[in-house]
Design a protein around this motif. Structure first.
Motif, mmCIF file in Angstrom:
data_model
loop_
_atom_site.group_PDB
_atom_site.id
_atom_site.type_symbol
_atom_site.label_atom_id
_atom_site.label_comp_id
_atom_site.label_asym_id
_atom_site.label_seq_id
_atom_site.Cartn_x
_atom_site.Cartn_y
_atom_site.Cartn_z
ATOM 1 N N ASN A 55 40.381 44.204 28.194
ATOM 2 C CA ASN A 55 39.850 44.608 29.447
ATOM 3 C C ASN A 55 39.681 43.506 30.657
ATOM 4 O O ASN A 55 39.360 44.166 31.548
ATOM 5 N N SER A 56 39.900 42.712 30.089
ATOM 6 C CA SER A 56 39.199 41.188 30.892
ATOM 7 C C SER A 56 40.529 41.074 32.178
ATOM 8 O O SER A 56 41.691 41.262 31.902
ATOM 9 N N PRO A 57 40.047 40.854 33.439
ATOM 10 C CA PRO A 57 41.251 40.914 34.448
ATOM 11 C C PRO A 57 42.077 39.485 34.121
ATOM 12 O O PRO A 57 43.212 39.712 34.590
ATOM 13 N N ILE A 97 49.344 39.498 31.095
ATOM 14 C CA ILE A 97 50.340 40.372 30.577
ATOM 15 C C ILE A 97 51.161 40.806 31.701
ATOM 16 O O ILE A 97 52.580 40.931 31.521
ATOM 17 N N ALA A 98 50.626 41.158 32.892
ATOM 18 C CA ALA A 98 51.698 41.526 34.056
ATOM 19 C C ALA A 98 52.484 40.375 34.610
ATOM 20 O O ALA A 98 53.669 40.704 34.786
ATOM 21 N N ARG A 99 51.939 39.263 34.310
ATOM 22 C CA ARG A 99 52.926 37.972 35.017
ATOM 23 C C ARG A 99 54.140 37.991 33.762
ATOM 24 O O ARG A 99 55.286 37.600 33.865
ATOM 25 N N ASN A 100 53.344 37.583 32.280
ATOM 26 C CA ASN A 100 54.559 37.145 31.041
ATOM 27 C C ASN A 100 55.379 38.418 30.916
ATOM 28 O O ASN A 100 56.510 38.129 30.566
ATOM 29 N N ASP A 101 54.852 39.293 30.726
ATOM 30 C CA ASP A 101 55.650 40.598 30.218
ATOM 31 C C ASP A 101 56.461 41.483 31.413
ATOM 32 O O ASP A 101 57.426 41.943 30.991
ATOM 33 N N PHE A 102 55.867 41.652 32.644
ATOM 34 C CA PHE A 102 56.570 42.291 33.508
ATOM 35 C C PHE A 102 56.815 41.588 34.840
ATOM 36 O O PHE A 102 57.205 42.227 35.728
#
Length: 101
Positions: free
Chosen positions: A62-64, A70-75
Motif C-alpha cells: 500500500n505504500s506509494p 509496480i506502475a513503472r516496471n510492470d506497466f
C-alpha cells in the motif's frame, strides 16, 4: 473365615477400582489435554508470525513508492512531466573511436 476373606477381597478390589477411576483415568485425560494445549500454542505462534508477515507485506504493497515502482516496471507508466529513457545494449559490431593525441 473364607467368607470374610472374600468380602475383604471384593472390598479391596472395589476400593482399588474407585481409586483407579478417580485418579489414573483423569490424569491420562489431563495429560492429553496438556499435550493438545502445547500443540495449539505452537500453532498459534506460527499463525501469529504469519499474520505479522502478511501485515508487513500489506503495508509495503500500500505504500506509494511500491505502487509507483509496480506502475513503472510492470506497466511502463511514468509520472506526468517526466521523460523516460530506455538504454539499449550496445551492438557487438560497435567499436568506440580511438582517441588521437
Amino acid at each position: 473365615m473364607k467368607l470374610r476373606r472374600r468380602v475383604i477381597g471384593v472390598v479391596v478390589l472395589a476400593v482399588g477400582a474407585v481409586v483407579y477411576v478417580t485418579t489414573v483415568l483423569p490424569v491420562g485425560q489431563l495429560l492429553g489435554v496438556i499435550s493438545t494445549k502445547h500443540r495449539d500454542i505452537a500453532e498459534l505462534r506460527t499463525l501469529q508470525s504469519a499474520n505479522a508477515n502478511l501485515r508487513h507485506k500489506i503495508a509495503q504493497l500500500n505504500s506509494p513508492q511500491w505502487i509507483e515502482s509496480i506502475a513503472r516496471n510492470d506497466f511502463g507508466m511514468y509520472p506526468v512531466g517526466s521523460t523516460p529513457y530506455q538504454i539499449l545494449p550496445s551492438s557487438p559490431l560497435y567499436r568506440p573511436p580511438v582517441p588521437q593525441h
